[in-house]
Design a protein around this motif. Sequence first.
Motif, PDB file in Angstrom:
ATOM      1  N   ASP A 245       0.648  -1.106   0.084  1.00 37.63           N
ATOM      2  CA  ASP A 245      -0.046   0.122  -0.125  1.00 37.63           C
ATOM      3  C   ASP A 245       0.851   1.185  -0.026  1.00 37.63           C
ATOM      4  N   ILE A 246       1.952   1.360   0.599  1.00 42.08           N
ATOM      5  CA  ILE A 246       2.739   2.369   0.907  1.00 42.08           C
ATOM      6  C   ILE A 246       3.614   2.489  -0.577  1.00 42.08           C
ATOM      7  N   LEU A 247       4.135   1.476  -1.008  1.00 37.49           N
ATOM      8  CA  LEU A 247       4.923   1.504  -2.322  1.00 37.49           C
ATOM      9  C   LEU A 247       3.905   2.029  -3.290  1.00 37.49           C
ATOM     10  N   ARG A 248       2.734   1.655  -3.363  1.00 38.72           N
ATOM     11  CA  ARG A 248       1.519   2.276  -4.571  1.00 38.72           C
ATOM     12  C   ARG A 248       1.347   3.653  -4.204  1.00 38.72           C
ATOM     13  N   SER A 249       1.213   4.151  -3.026  1.00 36.11           N
ATOM     14  CA  SER A 249       1.209   5.616  -2.706  1.00 36.11           C
ATOM     15  C   SER A 249       2.208   6.526  -3.177  1.00 36.11           C
ATOM     16  N   LEU A 250       3.395   6.113  -2.840  1.00 36.08           N
ATOM     17  CA  LEU A 250       4.614   6.603  -3.324  1.00 36.08           C
ATOM     18  C   LEU A 250       4.618   6.836  -4.938  1.00 36.08           C
ATOM     19  N   GLN A 251       4.246   5.852  -5.498  1.00 35.59           N
ATOM     20  CA  GLN A 251       4.260   5.939  -6.989  1.00 35.59           C
ATOM     21  C   GLN A 251       3.097   6.651  -7.519  1.00 35.59           C
ATOM     22  N   GLU A 252       1.959   6.534  -6.739  1.00 36.17           N
ATOM     23  CA  GLU A 252       0.743   7.314  -7.412  1.00 36.17           C
ATOM     24  C   GLU A 252       1.175   9.034  -7.046  1.00 36.17           C
ATOM     25  N   THR A 253       1.802   9.208  -5.987  1.00 37.04           N
ATOM     26  CA  THR A 253       2.158  10.596  -5.635  1.00 37.04           C
ATOM     27  C   THR A 253       3.475  11.049  -6.512  1.00 37.04           C
ATOM     28  N   ALA A 254       4.217  10.132  -7.215  1.00 37.16           N
ATOM     29  CA  ALA A 254       5.313  10.669  -8.041  1.00 37.16           C
ATOM     30  C   ALA A 254       4.590  10.910  -9.472  1.00 37.16           C
ATOM     31  N   LEU A 255       3.655   9.980  -9.767  1.00 38.42           N
ATOM     32  CA  LEU A 255       2.924  10.024 -11.174  1.00 38.42           C
ATOM     33  C   LEU A 255       2.124  11.406 -11.179  1.00 38.42           C
ATOM     34  N   LYS A 256       1.552  11.629  -9.951  1.00 31.04           N
ATOM     35  CA  LYS A 256       0.634  12.915  -9.879  1.00 31.04           C
ATOM     36  C   LYS A 256       1.381  14.198 -10.014  1.00 31.04           C
ATOM     37  N   SER A 257       2.669  14.026  -9.409  1.00 35.92           N
ATOM     38  CA  SER A 257       3.474  15.258  -9.227  1.00 35.92           C
ATOM     39  C   SER A 257       4.170  15.556 -10.722  1.00 35.92           C
ATOM     40  N   HIS A 258       4.399  14.337 -11.417  1.00 36.75           N
ATOM     41  CA  HIS A 258       4.919  14.351 -13.008  1.00 36.75           C
ATOM     42  C   HIS A 258       3.891  15.238 -13.734  1.00 36.75           C
ATOM     43  N   HIS A 259       2.405  14.681 -13.526  1.00 38.98           N
ATOM     44  CA  HIS A 259       1.609  15.409 -14.522  1.00 38.98           C
ATOM     45  C   HIS A 259       1.097  16.634 -14.124  1.00 38.98           C
ATOM     46  N   THR A 260       1.093  16.915 -12.873  1.00 39.85           N
ATOM     47  CA  THR A 260       0.878  18.140 -12.372  1.00 39.85           C
ATOM     48  C   THR A 260       1.825  19.443 -12.855  1.00 39.85           C
ATOM     49  N   CYS A 261       3.020  19.024 -12.905  1.00 43.16           N
ATOM     50  CA  CYS A 261       3.961  19.867 -13.237  1.00 43.16           C
ATOM     51  C   CYS A 261       4.234  19.996 -14.973  1.00 43.16           C
ATOM     52  N   GLY A 262       3.629  19.198 -15.645  1.00 40.14           N
ATOM     53  CA  GLY A 262       3.861  18.943 -17.051  1.00 40.14           C
ATOM     54  C   GLY A 262       5.007  18.357 -17.661  1.00 40.14           C
ATOM     55  N   ALA A 263       5.592  17.494 -16.910  1.00 40.25           N
ATOM     56  CA  ALA A 263       6.668  16.803 -17.122  1.00 40.25           C
ATOM     57  C   ALA A 263       6.616  16.048 -18.342  1.00 40.25           C
ATOM     58  N   ASN A 264       7.503  15.680 -19.141  1.00 39.81           N
ATOM     59  CA  ASN A 264       7.752  14.643 -20.040  1.00 39.81           C
ATOM     60  C   ASN A 264       8.764  13.972 -20.006  1.00 39.81           C
ATOM     61  N   TYR A 265       8.831  12.655 -20.653  1.00 42.30           N
ATOM     62  CA  TYR A 265       9.811  11.730 -20.787  1.00 42.30           C
ATOM     63  C   TYR A 265      10.179  11.190 -19.683  1.00 42.30           C
ATOM     64  N   ILE A 266      10.929  12.005 -18.531  1.00 40.03           N
ATOM     65  CA  ILE A 266      11.486  11.502 -17.292  1.00 40.03           C
ATOM     66  C   ILE A 266      11.207  12.442 -16.245  1.00 40.03           C
ATOM     67  N   SER A 267      11.257  12.040 -14.790  1.00 39.38           N
ATOM     68  CA  SER A 267      11.223  13.018 -13.751  1.00 39.38           C
ATOM     69  C   SER A 267      11.812  12.005 -12.372  1.00 39.38           C
ATOM     70  N   ARG A 268      11.943  12.659 -11.611  1.00 42.89           N
ATOM     71  CA  ARG A 268      12.154  11.785 -10.268  1.00 42.89           C
ATOM     72  C   ARG A 268      11.701  12.832  -9.020  1.00 42.89           C
ATOM     73  N   THR A 269      10.744  12.199  -8.318  1.00 48.52           N
ATOM     74  CA  THR A 269      10.089  13.171  -7.204  1.00 48.52           C
ATOM     75  C   THR A 269      10.675  12.394  -5.929  1.00 48.52           C
ATOM     76  N   ASP A 270      11.187  13.566  -5.008  1.00 51.54           N
ATOM     77  CA  ASP A 270      11.892  13.089  -3.871  1.00 51.54           C
ATOM     78  C   ASP A 270      10.801  13.508  -2.748  1.00 51.54           C
ATOM     79  N   MET A 271      10.489  12.599  -1.612  1.00 50.49           N
ATOM     80  CA  MET A 271       9.267  12.628  -0.939  1.00 50.49           C
ATOM     81  C   MET A 271       9.655  12.229   0.214  1.00 50.49           C
ATOM     82  N   ILE A 272       8.724  12.412   1.397  1.00 48.46           N
ATOM     83  CA  ILE A 272       9.228  11.888   2.781  1.00 48.46           C
ATOM     84  C   ILE A 272       7.771  11.406   3.221  1.00 48.46           C
TER      85      ILE A 272
END
Length: 319
Positions: A245-272
Amino acid sequence: MDYSPIFIVCWWPSNEREVSLRGAQFVSAQLKSVNVAHSFVEVTSDLHFILDEREIPFFSLLSEIHKHNGVIYPIMHGAYGEDGIFASLCEAMSVPILCSSSTALALMMDKDATKQKLQSAGIWVPFGLRGTISEIQEELWTMEELQFPLILKPNDEGSSQDLFLIDNLEDLSAAFKNIADDREFLLEEYISGREFSVGVVLYDGKYIALPPTEIILTKTKLFDYEAKYNVGGCLEVTPAECSPDILRSLQETALKSHHTCGANYISRTDMILDDNWEIVVLEINAIPGMTETSFIPAQLKSAGITVADLMKWWIEHRE
């Protein structure tokens, strides 16, 4: 299949030149191992380009790329690369470049603007103050009290350098004295918890959140340059040892951050993952490190994707 040649551009006039160069060399080795044509390009301090041991101006480089129907893959950390300036030049000259748009890059380079964008999408971010040191000091005078610890970091540069953990007023004063007043910084609340980094890549027709990496510090209290790039500075566990569940939440947050910022091809989201089990995003990087010890190559490997396979897919389906 014959692939368009990749021109790997790494950045010289930057305080992260070594990381850029190591990343370019690593990607070059991966492409060479599967016989994908590519060239290694270094940018000099006077903004010329070294291609095949020849120093040439920018427009000559563009001519070479057009002649060979090539594409640019930038590993350009810091100013002119991550802030979108180089990408904007490529866009203006219709040169394909494998990264986010110049507009999205400029947004993600500005940490405070990125936080506001993420917050508007319902993503948790740290509270903080933005400004030059004198502006932050003026703002602090209006506050009744400070809650330590705090984090002080550059607003529009990489956070590996000039990153300070502030435990008290003495630490704050000492940090302020070490920083020129012509740069913008963020003074943020310190978020206690487990630290993670999650890459997102465009692959096989969709955006994929890669297996998260947990960062376990072993020598310092912060994931700074020493911890990030020195052997033994931290323990990086990929995939992270968490519940599904935590792994999935981390991945969902990264995807949401990627799309919210309009990223393309690649990004990396750092989180706590904080002490209350909330995920707090620290920042998002649109040109993440690609050295042999960086997060993205490790996460790609964990997902069963090689760096070369990713690059080949990007070339075949470039926009």
